[in-house]
Design a protein around this motif. Structure first.
Motif, PDB file in Angstrom:
ATOM      1  N   HIS B  72       0.805  -1.227   0.000  1.00 54.09           N
ATOM      2  CA  HIS B  72       0.000   0.000   0.000  1.00 54.09           C
ATOM      3  C   HIS B  72       0.830   1.264   0.000  1.00 54.09           C
ATOM      4  N   HIS B  73       2.150   1.164   0.265  1.00 49.85           N
ATOM      5  CA  HIS B  73       2.949   2.388   0.332  1.00 49.85           C
ATOM      6  C   HIS B  73       3.591   2.756  -0.998  1.00 49.85           C
ATOM      7  N   VAL B  74       3.246   2.037  -2.085  1.00 49.50           N
ATOM      8  CA  VAL B  74       3.900   2.330  -3.360  1.00 49.50           C
ATOM      9  C   VAL B  74       3.094   3.354  -4.153  1.00 49.50           C
ATOM     10  N   ASP B  75       3.774   3.955  -5.150  1.00 52.36           N
ATOM     11  CA  ASP B  75       3.097   4.835  -6.092  1.00 52.36           C
ATOM     12  C   ASP B  75       2.513   3.932  -7.176  1.00 52.36           C
ATOM     13  N   LYS B  76       1.217   3.616  -7.071  1.00 56.03           N
ATOM     14  CA  LYS B  76       0.675   2.495  -7.816  1.00 56.03           C
ATOM     15  C   LYS B  76       0.846   2.548  -9.344  1.00 56.03           C
ATOM     16  N   PRO B  77       0.456   3.647 -10.023  1.00 61.19           N
ATOM     17  CA  PRO B  77       0.600   3.619 -11.492  1.00 61.19           C
ATOM     18  C   PRO B  77       2.040   3.396 -11.947  1.00 61.19           C
ATOM     19  N   VAL B  78       2.976   4.096 -11.311  1.00 62.48           N
ATOM     20  CA  VAL B  78       4.377   3.960 -11.727  1.00 62.48           C
ATOM     21  C   VAL B  78       4.902   2.580 -11.342  1.00 62.48           C
ATOM     22  N   TYR B  79       4.460   2.096 -10.184  1.00 62.36           N
ATOM     23  CA  TYR B  79       4.879   0.776  -9.710  1.00 62.36           C
ATOM     24  C   TYR B  79       4.470  -0.310 -10.703  1.00 62.36           C
ATOM     25  N   LEU B 137      12.397   3.683 -12.279  1.00 61.91           N
ATOM     26  CA  LEU B 137      11.040   3.932 -11.800  1.00 61.91           C
ATOM     27  C   LEU B 137      10.620   2.872 -10.796  1.00 61.91           C
ATOM     28  N   ALA B 138      11.060   1.620 -11.024  1.00 64.30           N
ATOM     29  CA  ALA B 138      10.735   0.573 -10.053  1.00 64.30           C
ATOM     30  C   ALA B 138      11.288   0.962  -8.693  1.00 64.30           C
ATOM     31  N   GLY B 139      12.528   1.442  -8.689  1.00 63.53           N
ATOM     32  CA  GLY B 139      13.157   1.818  -7.428  1.00 63.53           C
ATOM     33  C   GLY B 139      12.457   2.990  -6.777  1.00 63.53           C
ATOM     34  N   TRP B 140      12.059   3.955  -7.583  1.00 70.87           N
ATOM     35  CA  TRP B 140      11.438   5.143  -7.010  1.00 70.87           C
ATOM     36  C   TRP B 140      10.017   4.840  -6.528  1.00 70.87           C
ATOM     37  N   ALA B 141       9.254   4.107  -7.353  1.00 73.07           N
ATOM     38  CA  ALA B 141       7.854   3.868  -7.030  1.00 73.07           C
ATOM     39  C   ALA B 141       7.703   2.947  -5.839  1.00 73.07           C
ATOM     40  N   ASN B 144      10.910   2.604  -1.041  1.00 72.15           N
ATOM     41  CA  ASN B 144      11.667   1.798  -0.107  1.00 72.15           C
ATOM     42  C   ASN B 144      13.112   2.243  -0.245  1.00 72.15           C
ATOM     43  N   ASN B 145      13.793   2.465   0.884  1.00 74.63           N
ATOM     44  CA  ASN B 145      15.143   3.025   0.795  1.00 74.63           C
ATOM     45  C   ASN B 145      16.100   2.132   0.032  1.00 74.63           C
ATOM     46  N   TYR B 146      16.002   0.822   0.258  1.00 74.78           N
ATOM     47  CA  TYR B 146      16.910  -0.090  -0.446  1.00 74.78           C
ATOM     48  C   TYR B 146      16.644  -0.046  -1.940  1.00 74.78           C
ATOM     49  N   SER B 147      15.361  -0.033  -2.300  1.00 73.80           N
ATOM     50  CA  SER B 147      15.007   0.032  -3.727  1.00 73.80           C
ATOM     51  C   SER B 147      15.577   1.288  -4.353  1.00 73.80           C
ATOM     52  N   LEU B 148      15.396   2.408  -3.651  1.00 68.66           N
ATOM     53  CA  LEU B 148      15.833   3.687  -4.204  1.00 68.66           C
ATOM     54  C   LEU B 148      17.343   3.687  -4.400  1.00 68.66           C
ATOM     55  N   LEU B 149      18.072   3.197  -3.389  1.00 69.49           N
ATOM     56  CA  LEU B 149      19.530   3.156  -3.510  1.00 69.49           C
ATOM     57  C   LEU B 149      19.944   2.290  -4.689  1.00 69.49           C
ATOM     58  N   GLY B 150      19.307   1.110  -4.798  1.00 65.86           N
ATOM     59  CA  GLY B 150      19.640   0.215  -5.903  1.00 65.86           C
ATOM     60  C   GLY B 150      19.356   0.867  -7.237  1.00 65.86           C
ATOM     61  N   ALA B 151      18.209   1.535  -7.325  1.00 63.98           N
ATOM     62  CA  ALA B 151      17.830   2.156  -8.589  1.00 63.98           C
ATOM     63  C   ALA B 151      18.791   3.270  -8.962  1.00 63.98           C
ATOM     64  N   MET B 152      19.182   4.079  -7.965  1.00 64.18           N
ATOM     65  CA  MET B 152      20.116   5.182  -8.246  1.00 64.18           C
ATOM     66  C   MET B 152      21.435   4.632  -8.759  1.00 64.18           C
ATOM     67  N   ARG B 153      21.939   3.623  -8.076  1.00 62.56           N
ATOM     68  CA  ARG B 153      23.195   3.015  -8.491  1.00 62.56           C
ATOM     69  C   ARG B 153      23.101   2.490  -9.905  1.00 62.56           C
ATOM     70  N   THR B 154      22.033   1.717 -10.138  1.00 62.52           N
ATOM     71  CA  THR B 154      21.917   1.065 -11.435  1.00 62.52           C
ATOM     72  C   THR B 154      21.781   2.075 -12.543  1.00 62.52           C
ATOM     73  N   TYR B 230      16.121  -2.784  -6.671  1.00 66.34           N
ATOM     74  CA  TYR B 230      14.813  -2.263  -7.080  1.00 66.34           C
ATOM     75  C   TYR B 230      13.726  -3.317  -7.089  1.00 66.34           C
ATOM     76  N   GLN B 231      14.069  -4.594  -6.962  1.00 60.10           N
ATOM     77  CA  GLN B 231      13.056  -5.644  -7.086  1.00 60.10           C
ATOM     78  C   GLN B 231      12.386  -6.021  -5.762  1.00 60.10           C
ATOM     79  N   ILE B 232      12.835  -5.409  -4.656  1.00 60.79           N
ATOM     80  CA  ILE B 232      12.364  -5.871  -3.350  1.00 60.79           C
ATOM     81  C   ILE B 232      10.850  -5.950  -3.260  1.00 60.79           C
ATOM     82  N   GLU B 233      10.178  -4.864  -3.666  1.00 61.31           N
ATOM     83  CA  GLU B 233       8.738  -4.771  -3.434  1.00 61.31           C
ATOM     84  C   GLU B 233       7.920  -5.496  -4.500  1.00 61.31           C
ATOM     85  N   TYR B 234       8.610  -6.190  -5.408  1.00 62.93           N
ATOM     86  CA  TYR B 234       7.882  -6.862  -6.474  1.00 62.93           C
ATOM     87  C   TYR B 234       7.820  -8.356  -6.209  1.00 62.93           C
TER      88      TYR B 234
END
Lengths: 172, 334
Positions: B72-79, B137-141, B144-154, B230-234
């Motif tokens: 429920h904490h994700v940005d649904k359309p982008v997610y 976008l997966a990381g941002w949407a 989640n901090n880990y997702s965001l860090l992974g997405a930025m790096r990648t 970025y895949q954590i929440e998927y």
């Protein structure tokens, strides 16, 4: 057949640009901008300007919007919202000026500018013709643009090097 | 209007290629697990069917029947959009890879590629540059901090390695004098041009590894520091799309590399049996896939700062040097 595709892509481009302005969220705005850029690239393809289309996707969709999203991710949506709330009067003035400029351009293009495809140049957006124009007729602007870009790059490197110690080294 | 040529044939061709690619992707996962097993002196999966041949099917069924959860904490359309934005570029890349020379079927000449456009090489670069979005976008949407860090790096990694990759491709364009992939395959080259091309191949392949997020550059998946990036929440099918995209991307980039560097569908007797071209291309792609997996089995993951330093301070100057020398070669020898 062509007008059908034109109508479709133009509609997508319009929806995209409306979305950029109307979205509350900076990342959503950037995504609508992406949609708009891709639709414009498709319009270039309809005009037979394949090189321009690819350059549009590579530069605008592939680099500029990525950079936008990167910056939003880096500084966070909240910071942007705060900034907008604080500077609203100034931003309104800037937006007003921009609207005036674009309205003037729109009026000029719809009434006075030559319209449609340039005559006798069916390959005006092909690699060869763009390259030839860049290195003959538009040589000076082309070189000037590269010098400005180089200056901007060096400036960015100097700014980054001054404020931070060498980048990305973890404390090991 | 020529409905047959404009609509029916491309759609049928596209459907066949899609089917082939997706089947190949499913079996690539098995190929990788089997090979990794061999590299590590194990057997690899061998329970489902003879030699484990039904394993991909079992995996697919399992992933299909998983519960779909949207946190429920994700940005649904982008997610929901992000997995598609990784799948589509990986797939679209294959459109300009010619599978073989034209074949004659039902009294028409059918070229064995989806789109023979004269800016195909630029198309490859353009699609590659759009491929960053899914991860970012997966990381941002995910919020989640880990997702965001992974997405930025990648995304930083992908942007950094696109530059030398583009410069190597520019050298290739210089050497061939054309941007049409079909012409690059069909034209003849003097022996020194092939030699020079293959000299640049290892460096180009490094950029390909970074671009496809494969080991040793598999930063999205650094399990030990970012859980899974970025895949954590998927989960479930959405995770499956990411998973499929990665392997699909390996195959399609393998096709591009085989076409640009190793003559694509060319091989003995192709002029007499055009369909043999498809077999040659498949074998070349298989060899490149083996290379991908071989690297994964042998090289440990690099550290993030090493990766960035290598990209900007080694690969970029090298690719510029390569471009310069290629220009000299083209001017004086070609």
């Amino acid at each position: 057949m062509e007008w059908l595709f034109f109508a479709l892509f133009a509609l997508v481009a319009l929806v995209g640009s409306a979305g950029v302005v109307l979205s509350r969220n900076a990342v959503h705005s950037a995504l609508f901008l992406l949609l708009n850029f891709v639709a414009i690239a498709l319009l270039y393809i309809l005009l037979g300007a394949q090189f321009l289309a690819m350059a549009q996707i590579m530069v605008y969709a592939g680099a500029v919007v990525v950079l936008f999203i990167f910056v939003v991710m880096l500084i966070g949506n909240d910071t942007i919202d705060d900034f907008v709330a604080r500077e609203r009067p100034v931003l309104r003035v800037i937006a007003g000026i921009l609207v005036a400029v674009f309205a003037a351009a729109l009026v000029y293009v719809s009434f006075w500018a030559p319209n449609g495809r340039p005559n006798g140049a069916p390959t005006f957006g092909a690699v060869e013709s763009v390259g030839e124009l860049l290195f003959t007729r538009y040589l000076l602007p082309f070189e000037l643009a590269s010098v400005i870009l180089l200056a901007a790059m060096i400036g960015a490197i100097i700014l980054a090097a001054r404020t931070k110690p060498p980048v990305g080294r973890p404390e090991d | 209007m020529d409905w047959m040529g404009l609509l029916v044939i491309p759609v049928v061709k596209g459907a066949i290629i899609l089917l082939l690619l997706l089947t190949a992707t499913a079996y690539l996962t098995l190929f990788e697990r089997k090979l990794l097993g061999r590299f590590q002196v194990r057997l690899g999966p061998n329970r489902a069917g003879p030699y484990g041949l039904l394993q991909p099917l079992a995996d697919a069924v399992k992933l299909f029947f998983k519960e779909e959860v949207v946190p429920h904490h994700v940005d649904k359309p982008v997610y929901l959009l992000a997995p598609l934005l990784t799948l589509v570029p990986a797939l679209a890349l294959f459109a300009v890879v010619p599978l073989g020379p034209s074949v004659h079927l039902f009294g028409r000449e059918i070229p064995l590629s989806m789109g023979d456009v004269n800016v195909a090489v630029l198309y490859i670069l353009a699609i590659g540059s759009v491929g960053t979005y899914g991860v970012m976008l997966a990381g941002w949407a995910s919020n989640n901090n880990y997702s965001l860090l992974g997405a930025m790096r990648t995304s930083a990694q992908m942007i950094s390695y696109e530059l030398p990759m583009g410069l190597f491709v520019v050298s290739l364009i210089l050497l061939s004098g054309t941007m049409s992939v079909t012409q690059i395959v069909e034209q003849g080259r003097p022996w020194w041009a092939w030699l020079w091309l293959w000299l640049g191949f290892p460096f180009f392949f490094i950029t390909v590894l970074a671009e496809t997020n494969r080991s040793p550059f598999d930063f999205p998946e650094t399990e030990n520091e970012l859980i899974a990036g970025y895949q954590i929440e998927y989960g479930g099918f959405k995770f499956a799309i990411f998973y499929v995209s990665e392997y699909l991307h390996m195959i399609t980039t393998g096709g591009v590399v085989a076409t640009l560097f190793f003559g694509g569908w060319k091989g003995p007797f192709v002029d007499r049996f055009p369909l043999l071209g498809v077999v040659y291309l498949a074998l070349k792609i298989l060899a490149i896939l083996f290379l991908f997996i071989w690297v994964r089995a042998s090289v440990p993951r690099v550290r993030y700062d090493q990766l960035m330093r290598f990209g900007w301070k080694v690969l970029l100057p090298l690719s510029l040097l390569y471009l310069g020398i290629t220009a000299l070669l083209v001017v004086f020898l070609l």
